[in-house]
Design an enzyme around this catalytic site. Structure first.
Site, PDB file in Angstrom:
ATOM      1  N   SER A  17      35.138  31.398  34.210  1.00 19.54           N
ATOM      2  CA  SER A  17      35.961  32.016  35.254  1.00 19.54           C
ATOM      3  C   SER A  17      37.428  31.824  34.924  1.00 19.54           C
ATOM      4  CB  SER A  17      35.669  31.361  36.609  1.00 19.54           C
ATOM      5  OG  SER A  17      36.746  31.607  37.497  1.00 19.54           O
ATOM      6  N   HIS A  41      33.875  35.964  34.012  1.00 20.75           N
ATOM      7  CA  HIS A  41      33.816  35.999  35.479  1.00 20.75           C
ATOM      8  C   HIS A  41      35.230  36.177  36.031  1.00 20.75           C
ATOM      9  CE1 HIS A  41      31.886  34.954  39.352  1.00 20.75           C
ATOM     10  NE2 HIS A  41      32.987  34.264  39.622  1.00 20.75           N
ATOM     11  N   ASP A  43      37.521  36.507  39.378  1.00 21.61           N
ATOM     12  CA  ASP A  43      37.515  36.185  40.804  1.00 21.61           C
ATOM     13  C   ASP A  43      38.580  36.968  41.540  1.00 21.61           C
ATOM     14  OD1 ASP A  43      35.456  34.125  41.229  1.00 21.61           O
ATOM     15  OD2 ASP A  43      36.611  33.033  39.718  1.00 21.61           O
ATOM     16  N   MET A  45      40.234  37.750  45.048  1.00 22.11           N
ATOM     17  CA  MET A  45      40.394  37.192  46.407  1.00 22.11           C
ATOM     18  C   MET A  45      41.448  37.987  47.161  1.00 22.11           C
ATOM     19  SD  MET A  45      40.316  33.136  45.580  1.00 22.11           S
ATOM     20  CE  MET A  45      39.158  32.445  44.406  1.00 22.11           C
ATOM     21  N   HIS A  74      33.628  39.102  40.841  1.00 23.73           N
ATOM     22  CA  HIS A  74      33.204  38.454  42.082  1.00 23.73           C
ATOM     23  C   HIS A  74      34.211  38.812  43.162  1.00 23.73           C
ATOM     24  CE1 HIS A  74      32.554  34.290  44.212  1.00 23.73           C
ATOM     25  NE2 HIS A  74      32.131  35.298  44.936  1.00 23.73           N
ATOM     26  N   MET A  76      35.603  38.495  46.489  1.00 28.05           N
ATOM     27  CA  MET A  76      35.717  37.704  47.724  1.00 28.05           C
ATOM     28  C   MET A  76      36.667  38.464  48.639  1.00 28.05           C
ATOM     29  SD  MET A  76      35.838  34.070  45.749  1.00 28.05           S
ATOM     30  CE  MET A  76      36.195  34.882  44.202  1.00 28.05           C
ATOM     31  N   MET A 144      26.715  30.529  45.929  1.00 23.90           N
ATOM     32  CA  MET A 144      27.946  29.744  45.784  1.00 23.90           C
ATOM     33  C   MET A 144      27.631  28.266  45.981  1.00 23.90           C
ATOM     34  SD  MET A 144      30.403  31.770  45.017  1.00 23.90           S
ATOM     35  CE  MET A 144      31.695  30.520  45.083  1.00 23.90           C
ATOM     36  N   GLY A 149      37.193  30.388  47.296  1.00 25.95           N
ATOM     37  CA  GLY A 149      38.628  30.432  47.597  1.00 25.95           C
ATOM     38  C   GLY A 149      39.468  29.692  46.580  1.00 25.95           C
ATOM     39  N   PHE A 150      38.913  28.618  46.017  1.00 21.39           N
ATOM     40  CA  PHE A 150      39.709  27.785  45.113  1.00 21.39           C
ATOM     41  C   PHE A 150      38.845  27.229  43.995  1.00 21.39           C
ATOM     42  CE2 PHE A 150      41.540  27.762  49.310  1.00 21.39           C
ATOM     43  CZ  PHE A 150      42.862  28.101  49.050  1.00 21.39           C
ATOM     44  N   GLY A 151      39.456  27.057  42.838  1.00 21.98           N
ATOM     45  CA  GLY A 151      38.787  26.390  41.740  1.00 21.98           C
ATOM     46  C   GLY A 151      38.900  24.883  41.915  1.00 21.98           C
ATOM     47  N   GLY A 152      38.153  24.162  41.111  1.00 17.14           N
ATOM     48  CA  GLY A 152      38.302  22.709  41.058  1.00 17.14           C
ATOM     49  C   GLY A 152      37.664  21.936  42.190  1.00 17.14           C
ATOM     50  N   ASP A 184      28.058  29.305  41.098  1.00 18.12           N
ATOM     51  CA  ASP A 184      29.510  29.355  40.931  1.00 18.12           C
ATOM     52  C   ASP A 184      30.147  28.296  41.823  1.00 18.12           C
ATOM     53  OD1 ASP A 184      32.170  30.111  40.666  1.00 18.12           O
ATOM     54  OD2 ASP A 184      31.929  32.079  41.615  1.00 18.12           O
ATOM     55  N   GLY A 185      30.853  27.378  41.173  1.00 17.10           N
ATOM     56  CA  GLY A 185      31.577  26.356  41.917  1.00 17.10           C
ATOM     57  C   GLY A 185      31.173  24.956  41.511  1.00 17.10           C
ATOM     58  N   GLY A 186      32.112  24.245  40.897  1.00 18.58           N
ATOM     59  CA  GLY A 186      31.858  22.850  40.532  1.00 18.58           C
ATOM     60  C   GLY A 186      30.879  22.660  39.394  1.00 18.58           C
ATOM     61  N   GLY A 206      34.980  27.334  35.888  1.00 15.89           N
ATOM     62  CA  GLY A 206      36.410  27.600  35.765  1.00 15.89           C
ATOM     63  C   GLY A 206      37.165  26.392  35.257  1.00 15.89           C
ATOM     64  N   SER A 207      37.362  25.416  36.138  1.00 13.54           N
ATOM     65  CA  SER A 207      38.181  24.259  35.753  1.00 13.54           C
ATOM     66  C   SER A 207      37.541  23.443  34.631  1.00 13.54           C
ATOM     67  CB  SER A 207      38.459  23.373  36.978  1.00 13.54           C
ATOM     68  OG  SER A 207      37.264  23.055  37.629  1.00 13.54           O
TER      69      SER A 207
HETATM   70  C1  DX5 Z   1      35.665  29.944  43.669  1.00 10.61           C
HETATM   71  C2  DX5 Z   1      35.436  30.972  42.582  1.00 10.61           C
HETATM   72  C3  DX5 Z   1      34.926  30.375  41.343  1.00 10.61           C
HETATM   73  C4  DX5 Z   1      35.868  29.389  40.702  1.00 10.61           C
HETATM   74  C5  DX5 Z   1      35.054  28.268  40.209  1.00 10.61           C
HETATM   75  O1  DX5 Z   1      35.997  30.570  44.835  1.00 10.61           O
HETATM   76  O2  DX5 Z   1      34.518  31.950  43.011  1.00 10.61           O
HETATM   77  O3  DX5 Z   1      34.512  31.350  40.399  1.00 10.61           O
HETATM   78  O4  DX5 Z   1      36.604  29.884  39.630  1.00 10.61           O
HETATM   79  O5  DX5 Z   1      35.896  27.279  39.768  1.00 10.61           O
HETATM   80  P1  DX5 Z   1      35.364  25.840  39.386  1.00 10.61           P
HETATM   81  O6  DX5 Z   1      34.432  26.020  38.257  1.00 10.61           O
HETATM   82  O7  DX5 Z   1      36.600  25.118  39.028  1.00 10.61           O
HETATM   83  O8  DX5 Z   1      34.684  25.295  40.623  1.00 10.61           O
HETATM   84 ZN    ZN Z   2      33.609  33.277  41.399  1.00 16.08          ZN
END
Ligand code: DX5
Ligand code: ZN
Length: 236
Positions: A17, A41, A43, A45, A74, A76, A144, A149-152, A184-186, A206-207
């Site tokens: 991502s 991927h 994102d 938003m 994706h 959102m 999810m 909404g946010f990475g990391g 997706d996420g963490g 992502g992160s």
């Molecule tokens: C979160 C996004 C994810 C995000 C994941 O809202 O949909 O795709 O990039 O980031 P990480 O892998 O850092 O949780």
């Molecule tokens: Zn995503």
């Protein structure tokens, strides 16, 4: 017809991502994972469905010139239907809408009509039952594992049973070789095994990829962890 090969449904795929990449150098970031990623991927938003703003069709269009990867968008967004055509024209291959925004069948049908693969996403607290009636109309289901909404953010282990339930439902309905199951996420080397063991086959990160010194190595490390997860006991 989708322009870029999505690969075999159900096969393990890594989908970096770009959310955690440097937005001032997105083309370079894509280049860093081009040799190891299966999908990219993206994102999107809207500052309404989620409290953050990112990219739209113009950025997808620009990145398309730099990559032949399958673009997994994706969305959102509260009103994704207003933008599906623009994403298709910009070079998206698949668009995933959230079940929470409603008008689900109409949106999935619109994706298909535009030649996009149709994805359906659910937030961590949205139950399996909200997705279940739509399974025969999707190419991808996204569970999810953080609130979008946010990475990391940290992986929510409590979503793992829903992933397992979804994999079982796809198998039971004869859809396992047609529908991808994405998380997706963490996702990182530590959490990928549990997600893969539960039956997720597309791993977004992502992160744990772009937050690292060598994103290509990080991608391969997460893939290797997922392979180990798939090989161990558990529902598949
Ligand atoms: C979160 C996004 C994810 C995000 C994941 O809202 O949909 O795709 O990039 O980031 P990480 O892998 O850092 O949780
Ligand atoms: Zn995503």
């Amino acid at each position: 017809m989708v322009a870029h090969d999505p690969g075999t449904a159900g096969a393990l795929k890594m989908a970096p991502s770009l959310l955690s990449a440097d937005f001032g150098g997105l083309a370079e970031a894509v280049g860093e994972v081009a040799g190891v990623a299966d999908w990219l991927h993206l994102d999107v938003m809207d500052g309404h469905f989620v409290p953050n703003l990112t990219i739209g069709p113009p950025v997808v269009r620009s990145l398309r010139k730099h990559s032949d990867l399958y673009f997994d968008c994706h969305l959102m967004m509260t009103d994704p239907g207003d933008y599906l055509e623009a994403f298709a024209e910009a070079g998206a291959d698949g668009c995933t809408v959230h079940v929470e925004v409603g008008r689900t069948d109409e949106l999935l049908e619109c994706c298909r009509a535009l030649g996009l693969r149709a994805g359906l996403a659910a937030n961590p607290d949205t139950p399996f039952e909200a997705l279940e009636p739509h399974l025969h109309r999707v190419d991808l289901v996204l569970c999810m594992t953080v609130f979008p909404g946010f990475g990391g953010q940290s992986f929510m282990e409590e979503v793992v049973p829903k992933v397992a339930q979804m994999r079982a439902a796809l198998v039971e309905r004869g859809l396992a070789d047609r529908v991808d199951l994405e998380v997706d996420g963490g996702i990182d080397e530590r959490t990928a095994p549990a997600a893969a063991r539960a039956g997720a086959n597309v791993l977004v990160a992502g992160s744990a990829i772009f937050g690292r010194e060598r994103p290509w190595e990080a991608t391969e490390a997460i893939r290797a962890a997922a392979v180990r997860g798939r090989a161990s006991d558990g529902p598949r």
